[in-house]
Structure formats: C-alpha cells, structure tokens
Enzyme design. Structure first.
Site, PDB file in Angstrom:
ATOM      1  N   LEU A 129      30.234   3.828  33.044  1.00  0.00           N
ATOM      2  CA  LEU A 129      28.937   4.255  34.123  1.00  0.00           C
ATOM      3  C   LEU A 129      28.334   3.830  32.190  1.00  0.00           C
ATOM      4  CD1 LEU A 129      29.289   8.070  34.484  1.00  0.00           C
ATOM      5  CD2 LEU A 129      28.913   6.468  36.026  1.00  0.00           C
ATOM      6  N   ASP A 130      26.639   3.453  33.273  1.00  0.00           N
ATOM      7  CA  ASP A 130      25.302   2.612  32.172  1.00  0.00           C
ATOM      8  C   ASP A 130      25.456   3.549  31.192  1.00  0.00           C
ATOM      9  OD1 ASP A 130      25.712   0.329  33.620  1.00  0.00           O
ATOM     10  OD2 ASP A 130      24.455   0.457  35.377  1.00  0.00           O
ATOM     11  N   GLN A 131      24.879   2.993  30.282  1.00  0.00           N
ATOM     12  CA  GLN A 131      24.029   3.915  28.915  1.00  0.00           C
ATOM     13  C   GLN A 131      22.892   5.020  30.121  1.00  0.00           C
ATOM     14  OE1 GLN A 131      22.178   2.090  26.343  1.00  0.00           O
ATOM     15  NE2 GLN A 131      22.257   3.434  24.651  1.00  0.00           N
TER      16      GLN A 131
END
Length: 248
Positions: A116-118
C-alpha cells in the site's frame, strides 16, 4: 551446546532450523541465517551451530528473545496500516515502516503481500508462506481488492462508467472495475495491482483522491480492526483465500 534429554512424550529430536521452519518463523535457509546471525536461542543460550538438534516439547526456543510456538506452521496476518507508514521491512532513512507495527508478532520471516502506498491506509496482508504470497500477487491469480476513495468533486455518470468499463492510463488499459459512489466516497474493486492505480484512475476522470483506504482483499474484510493493529488470519480465512485462488 547440547539440548536437554528428550522429553518422554516427544517423538524425536529435531534439527533446530527444521523446527523454526515448521513453526512458520522462516524458510529452512532463512532459519539458518537467523541462527548464524546469533538471533536464535535454545534454553536461554544463543545457538549458531547449524547441526544442533532440539526436543520440540521440552526445549525453549526463542528468536530475538521471543519464544517460538512449536509446530505453528505457516503464519498469515492482516494489518490495518495507517497513512504515513511505508510498506517495507526496513528503511535506510529511518522512516516509519510496517515492520515496526508487526514486530511484536514474533515472526521474523513475515513479509507483506503486495503493498500500500505511504499515503494509503487499510488492509495489508503478511505471511511466512512463500507460495501463498506469490500467488496472491501474481497477475494470473490476483483477487479483487476494494478501496474507499474520498475524491474531490462529484463524478458524473460518464466518469463512473469510464472507471467501470476500463480506461486508458500511461501504462495501458485498466481492467473493468466494480464501482459505487455515494456522498463523496467512491468505492472501487479492482483485480490489478499497478502502482498507485486507484489514484491515477481518479485523476484521469478529473476527481483526484484526497484520502484512500483499502477495506477488502479478496474474501477478507478489515472489519473493526483498529488502525495500527494486526491480527492473525483465522484458518477459515486462509482457506477462503486458497479457494478463491483456485477459482480464478
């Protein structure tokens, strides 16, 4: 270092790296690496010798000071990842990582399934099962993943239809998606796992994402798991994942 005398209820002495592998700590090779790094102890003593055998019943094995559960098998868990945390097990710049959030799980071989992206929160899976992790991220087997996107503005029917039918991005056409929109929240279910795909899809229709949260991974739901917390997957949840993989 020699192990204790085998417990009368123990079937056989077991090589330490085999015990660690069966307990879901790491692969056989990974367990050997943990031993040579001095991270494994038996009955309170650090063990680096790869040939040592232990009694699975009476001996106390620990990795990084945490007791290992015998015969645990592969381990899988889900985390409710907060925003601002990197999906990586280490970061040279010292930024917050998901590894820090699952450190108390006590399984050094856990790895994240995909990422998952930051700036994206929500359901992130981890496992020590290499085959399961591979299938869950391989394009041939990818399952639907559901996101709730708080978007800027209100998409019209044409924009929603474009998301649903598939749209052209710089890296090619997207696959059809399942779409629902209500009161500023766009719920999207997609099979693909391209980099920042949901954000790019929403930008393409002129409604950039302001907040993004993953709620489902295949048959698994985040439910009431609190942000920053993790839990083990139940056996029936793992079975549901495996069954859905077979049906894709």
């Amino acid at each position: 270092m020699k192990s204790q005398t085998p417990h009368p209820n123990s079937a056989y002495p077991l090589r330490l790296q085999k015990f660690l592998s069966r307990a879901g700590v790491a692969s056989r090779r990974g367990s050997e690496n943990l031993m040579t790094e001095g991270r494994v102890s038996v009955n309170g003593h650090i063990v680096r010798e790869l040939g040592i055998k232990i009694d699975p019943v009476s001996d106390i094995v620990a990795v990084d000071g945490k007791k290992v559960r015998p015969d645990g098998g592969a381990v899988s868990l889900m985390l409710n990842k907060p925003t601002g945390v990197l999906t990586t097990m280490s970061d040279p710049h010292g930024r917050p990582t998901v590894a820090q959030l699952i450190a108390d799980a006590g399984y050094p071989a856990l790895f994240p399934v995909g990422r998952l992206d930051q700036d994206t929160s929500g359901l992130l899976l981890f496992t020590t099962d290499g085959e399961l992790g591979y299938k869950l991220t391989h394009p041939k087997y990818e399952l639907f993943k559901t996101y709730q996107a708080h978007v800027k503005g209100q998409p019209n029917k044409a924009a929603l239809r474009a998301l649903q039918q598939g749209m052209q991005l710089e890296d090619g056409m997207t696959a059809p998606a399942k779409i629902h929109y209500s009161k500023g929240v766009l719920t999207l279910s997609i099979r693909e796992g391209r980099n920042r795909q949901v954000r790019r899809m929403c930008e393409a229709i002129g409604h950039p994402v302001q907040k993004l949260h993953r709620t489902h991974f295949g048959p698994l739901a985040l439910g009431t798991l609190r942000e920053g917390n993790w839990r083990h997957l139940e056996p029936d949840e793992v079975s549901a994942l495996v069954l859905e993989l077979k049906e894709t």
